[in-house]
Design an enzyme around this catalytic site. Structure first.
Site, PDB file in Angstrom:
ATOM      1  N   ASP A  69      42.285 -56.021 -87.562  1.00  0.00           N
ATOM      2  CA  ASP A  69      43.093 -56.651 -88.615  1.00  0.00           C
ATOM      3  C   ASP A  69      42.198 -57.535 -89.487  1.00  0.00           C
ATOM      4  O   ASP A  69      42.393 -58.731 -89.557  1.00  0.00           O
ATOM      5  CB  ASP A  69      44.254 -57.460 -88.003  1.00  0.00           C
ATOM      6  N   ASP A 106      36.572 -59.522 -87.567  1.00  0.00           N
ATOM      7  CA  ASP A 106      36.780 -58.072 -87.492  1.00  0.00           C
ATOM      8  C   ASP A 106      35.779 -57.337 -88.384  1.00  0.00           C
ATOM      9  O   ASP A 106      35.264 -56.280 -88.014  1.00  0.00           O
ATOM     10  CB  ASP A 106      38.189 -57.695 -87.961  1.00  0.00           C
ATOM     11  N   THR A 136      40.596 -55.389 -81.707  1.00  0.00           N
ATOM     12  CA  THR A 136      40.212 -56.771 -82.022  1.00  0.00           C
ATOM     13  C   THR A 136      41.352 -57.460 -82.770  1.00  0.00           C
ATOM     14  O   THR A 136      41.111 -58.322 -83.617  1.00  0.00           O
ATOM     15  CB  THR A 136      38.924 -56.794 -82.862  1.00  0.00           C
ATOM     16  N   PHE A 152      45.551 -66.064 -80.426  1.00  0.00           N
ATOM     17  CA  PHE A 152      46.281 -65.480 -81.549  1.00  0.00           C
ATOM     18  C   PHE A 152      46.688 -64.023 -81.323  1.00  0.00           C
ATOM     19  O   PHE A 152      47.847 -63.656 -81.523  1.00  0.00           O
ATOM     20  CB  PHE A 152      45.448 -65.589 -82.839  1.00  0.00           C
ATOM     21  N   ASN A 153      45.735 -63.157 -80.970  1.00  0.00           N
ATOM     22  CA  ASN A 153      46.051 -61.721 -80.864  1.00  0.00           C
ATOM     23  C   ASN A 153      47.144 -61.450 -79.837  1.00  0.00           C
ATOM     24  O   ASN A 153      48.051 -60.644 -80.073  1.00  0.00           O
ATOM     25  CB  ASN A 153      44.798 -60.928 -80.497  1.00  0.00           C
ATOM     26  N   HIS A 207      34.512 -64.095 -82.937  1.00  0.00           N
ATOM     27  CA  HIS A 207      35.134 -63.521 -81.744  1.00  0.00           C
ATOM     28  C   HIS A 207      34.928 -62.015 -81.587  1.00  0.00           C
ATOM     29  O   HIS A 207      34.462 -61.534 -80.556  1.00  0.00           O
ATOM     30  CB  HIS A 207      36.634 -63.806 -81.764  1.00  0.00           C
ATOM     31  N   ASP A 208      35.339 -61.255 -82.596  1.00  0.00           N
ATOM     32  CA  ASP A 208      35.560 -59.822 -82.406  1.00  0.00           C
ATOM     33  C   ASP A 208      34.310 -58.995 -82.108  1.00  0.00           C
ATOM     34  O   ASP A 208      34.386 -58.040 -81.318  1.00  0.00           O
ATOM     35  CB  ASP A 208      36.286 -59.257 -83.629  1.00  0.00           C
TER      36      ASP A 208
END
Length: 347
Positions: free
Chosen positions: A24, A29, A138, A179-180, A253-254
């Site tokens: 996303d 990402d 992700t 969040f995810n 993060h991703d």
């Protein structure tokens, strides 16, 4: 007679691991896509998108923008679900901006998304690829949950699911939830209970991937358009994390999930039982990770606990250099191994 000539024994180079990124975009990402496309350790088969950091229309546009500026061609992109299975979508505009990818000025993409739904593209890739495929979500897990429930006969075609989401500690969307997972807890619950091998790269490990000023300078030093775009993405992200959470450098993060697939030695994991809280008034969307076996339940996931951050950044910078054309000409080092089969024990 002369002595026989001895030749060095060639060391076999592991074949790249076939993957699909479900994302996303989102600043981190975008970097995950670049790592997957530019590193020789994986073969990027497709990019699918879902609503999360922004609406699915915006995340799909952003995926096409990233592929365009990086020269990623021949990789199909398809849009997926426009919202979670149960709740109303709440995007992360406060983190990623109105576009979902604020910061750089992107040209209009030269690529277009496939007309098929992301879940159908995932189905087709799994069914047609000659070997099992690793899925790297992700983003909220809506697309992946629908794939697993709609086409259960294809679970054997999934080598593993290596996701960015959750945490062994605290959250970032709520005090308890990342969040995810918080965006679509029901989808996450389906994934963790699916029986498919799952590796969870949560906040506890991605917060070790900090884009310091030195890291940003490495992207700028590539002296390519793509390197400068990465530096601008990280600059915007740094401002967000400083303003919202007081981070001196933003966690990226991703790409950590992609790095785990490229070289499992970069991300140390342990096995544990992971449950997703669906009903808690204050804890909905939390990942309950039983690191010490307190509940006596069998492990259903590998849980990332430690990142070799220096080697992670080497890999990501090298991937961007490989995609960027002119510049330093750095090459990513070959991956040592592909992901180990699901055999039990810790890694």
């Amino acid at each position: 007679m002369s002595a026989p000539v001895s030749f060095p024994v060639p060391v076999p180079v592991p074949a790249p691991v076939p993957i699909v990124i479900d994302c996303d975009p989102g600043h981190d990402d975008a970097l995950a896509i670049l790592l997957a496309a530019g590193d020789p350790g994986v073969e990027l088969l497709a990019v699918t998108t879902v609503a999360g950091n922004q609406t699915v229309e915006k995340t799909t546009l952003n995926a096409l923008r990233v592929c365009t500026v990086a020269g990623i061609t021949g990789v199909p992109v398809a849009a997926g679900c426009a919202g979670p299975l149960v709740e109303t979508l709440r995007v992360a505009e406060d983190v990623h901006g109105v576009s979902g990818l604020d910061g750089p000025r992107f040209p209009e993409p030269s690529l277009t998304a496939r007309p098929e739904h992301a879940v159908e593209l995932l189905r087709r890739v799994l069914a047609e690829h000659p070997e099992p495929v690793t899925l790297v979500p992700t983003a909220p897990l809506t697309n992946i949950a629908l794939l697993l429930t709609r086409y259960p006969e294809l679970t054997g075609r999934i080598r593993e699911i290596v996701l960015m989401g959750g945490s062994t500690d605290r959250g970032n969307r709520t005090p308890a939830a990342e969040f995810n997972i918080h965006t679509d807890p029901e989808a996450a619950d389906i994934v963790f209970r699916s029986g498919v091998p799952v590796t969870m790269c949560g906040l506890n490990v991605t917060h070790q991937a900090l884009a310091t000023a030195e890291v940003v300078a490495r992207f700028e030093a590539l002296d390519t358009d793509l390197g400068r775009i990465c530096a601008e993405l990280l600059g915007f992200f740094a401002g967000t994390y400083l303003r919202l959470w007081g981070f001196p450098a933003p966690p990226v993060h991703d790409p950590v999930a992609v790095a785990r697939v490229i070289d499992p030695g970069l991300v140390t994991c342990v096995e544990a039982h992971v449950a997703v809280e669906l009903h808690g008034r204050h804890t909905r969307g939390a990942t309950v990770v039983d690191l010490h076996g307190t509940l006596g339940r069998p492990a259903n996931a590998r849980v990332a606990v430690e990142l070799r951050a220096d080697l992670f950044w080497d890999r990501l910078v090298a991937a961007v250099a490989a995609l960027g054309g002119s510049g330093t000409g750095q090459q990513a080092p070959p991956a040592d191994t592909g992901p180990a089969p699901w055999t039990g024990g810790s890694r």
